[in-house]
Design an enzyme around this catalytic site. Structure first.
Site, PDB file in Angstrom:
ATOM      1  N   TYR A 162      19.416 -14.187   9.107  1.00 25.52           N
ATOM      2  CA  TYR A 162      20.738 -14.428   8.541  1.00 25.52           C
ATOM      3  C   TYR A 162      20.812 -15.850   7.976  1.00 25.52           C
ATOM      4  O   TYR A 162      20.196 -16.776   8.519  1.00 25.52           O
ATOM      5  CB  TYR A 162      21.821 -14.283   9.619  1.00 25.52           C
ATOM      6  N   TYR A 201      14.878  -7.729  13.294  1.00 23.45           N
ATOM      7  CA  TYR A 201      14.731  -9.092  13.811  1.00 23.45           C
ATOM      8  C   TYR A 201      14.775  -9.096  15.338  1.00 23.45           C
ATOM      9  O   TYR A 201      15.354  -8.206  15.967  1.00 23.45           O
ATOM     10  CB  TYR A 201      15.812 -10.014  13.245  1.00 23.45           C
ATOM     11  N   ARG A 211      16.157  -5.658  16.930  1.00 21.75           N
ATOM     12  CA  ARG A 211      17.241  -4.860  16.369  1.00 21.75           C
ATOM     13  C   ARG A 211      16.729  -4.062  15.178  1.00 21.75           C
ATOM     14  O   ARG A 211      16.018  -4.568  14.330  1.00 21.75           O
ATOM     15  CB  ARG A 211      18.386  -5.756  15.875  1.00 21.75           C
ATOM     16  N   HIS A 214      19.977  -3.049   9.836  1.00 24.96           N
ATOM     17  CA  HIS A 214      21.363  -2.585   9.804  1.00 24.96           C
ATOM     18  C   HIS A 214      22.183  -3.484   8.901  1.00 24.96           C
ATOM     19  O   HIS A 214      21.807  -4.628   8.626  1.00 24.96           O
ATOM     20  CB  HIS A 214      21.967  -2.556  11.218  1.00 24.96           C
ATOM     21  N   HIS A 216      26.273  -4.794   8.656  1.00 21.37           N
ATOM     22  CA  HIS A 216      27.596  -4.826   9.282  1.00 21.37           C
ATOM     23  C   HIS A 216      28.662  -4.495   8.244  1.00 21.37           C
ATOM     24  O   HIS A 216      28.638  -5.020   7.123  1.00 21.37           O
ATOM     25  CB  HIS A 216      27.876  -6.214   9.858  1.00 21.37           C
TER      26      HIS A 216
END
Length: 293
Positions: A162, A201, A211, A214, A216
């Site tokens: 991120y 990640y 994870r 995906h 959000h």
């Protein structure tokens, strides 16, 4: 009489203490508490299996399907200490007139531009990774489209990182990808984003925790107090069984509704692959969200 010379006792060697950094220089110093080891993936998988088996027994006994993942879902370690334990506080709008701001419109139409929905055109250069189109409709429980709905997304880049100062994952940042976008639904309740497929990640829930890829999603309704948040996943991800966040949705049908479908007709020739993901905001077929409905 023979006198035995006095020999003083040898004092015991004290154990070397472990000191806390920054502790006061005078007085006894506290010992550092041992850090408990992280659970292994095998530990988490056993917990997931136990919770899934319990949910299956409840379904077989005719218990109603839960409307939301358990807030104390133990395989998702941080859900236990940080979830709310008290009911929401009701705001008296008469006693506090400024509280009406909480139910005002979240954003105006003029604040959202076409560029906001294309995450690949927000910087001077082209971002790295697989370009994708994500589209679908937002519906209410009766299947009617939700028009003019503000939809926001945020995600990791193609390397699984991120663009946020708290993300210290040693994967490369992409100077041409911020990973945030928004749009308004049209008269058919349709939204469309052009973006990059995010990477998986690692995270610190347990040892060797990863994870799945995906995105959000956030839906504001007509006010901040109506906001719903969820996650969209990609079909066929091998990390699904190992992820306690996704597995906290113990109803298999509800969990499947969080996974987008590849749709070749939505692919843009020479540019993006297409995924379709419809969202139902409430009712028995609702898309599960991270907040209680």
């Amino acid at each position: 009489m023979t006198l035995t010379p006095f020999t003083p006792a040898t004092p015991a060697t004290p154990a070397t203490p472990t000191f806390l950094p920054g502790a006061p220089l005078r007085g006894p110093r506290p010992l550092v508490a041992p850090v408990p080891p992280l659970p292994t993936q095998a530990d988490i998988s056993r917990e997931i299996a136990a919770r899934s088996a319990a949910a299956e027994r409840d379904r077989a006994d005719g218990s109603p399907a839960p409307a939301h993942p358990a807030r104390d879902y133990t395989p998702y370690r941080s859900s236990t200490p940080r979830h709310p334990r008290r009911p929401p506080v009701e705001i008296d709008h008469l006693a506090d007139p400024e509280a009406v701001e909480l139910t005002g419109p979240a954003f105006g139409v003029t604040d959202v531009t076409d560029l906001d929905a294309d995450l690949t055109r927000q910087h001077p250069g082209e971002p790295l990774g697989e370009r994708i189109t994500v589209t679908g409709r937002i519906l209410d429980r009766t299947g009617r489209p939700v028009r003019g709905q503000l939809v926001e997304i945020w995600q990791a880049n193609a390397s699984g990182r991120y663009a946020h100062q708290r993300d210290q994952h040693p994967a490369p940042l992409d100077p041409n990808f911020t990973g945030a976008g928004r749009c308004l639904t049209d008269d058919q309740g349709r939204y469309t984003f052009t973006t990059i497929r995010p990477g998986a990640y690692p995270w610190r829930n347990h040892d060797n925790a990863w994870r799945p890829a995906h995105i959000h999603f956030s839906f504001f309704g007509t006010a901040f107090t109506q906001r719903l948040i969820t996650q969209m996943y990609f079909p066929g991800d091998p990390l699904f069984p190992y992820d306690p966040i996704l597995q906290s949705v113990t109803d298999p049908a509800a969990r499947a509704r969080l996974v987008a479908a590849y749709d070749h007709e939505l692919s843009c020739p020479g540019r993006t692959l297409g995924y379709r993901w419809d969202i139902v905001l409430d009712g028995p077929s609702a898309t599960w969200t991270e907040e209680g409905r």
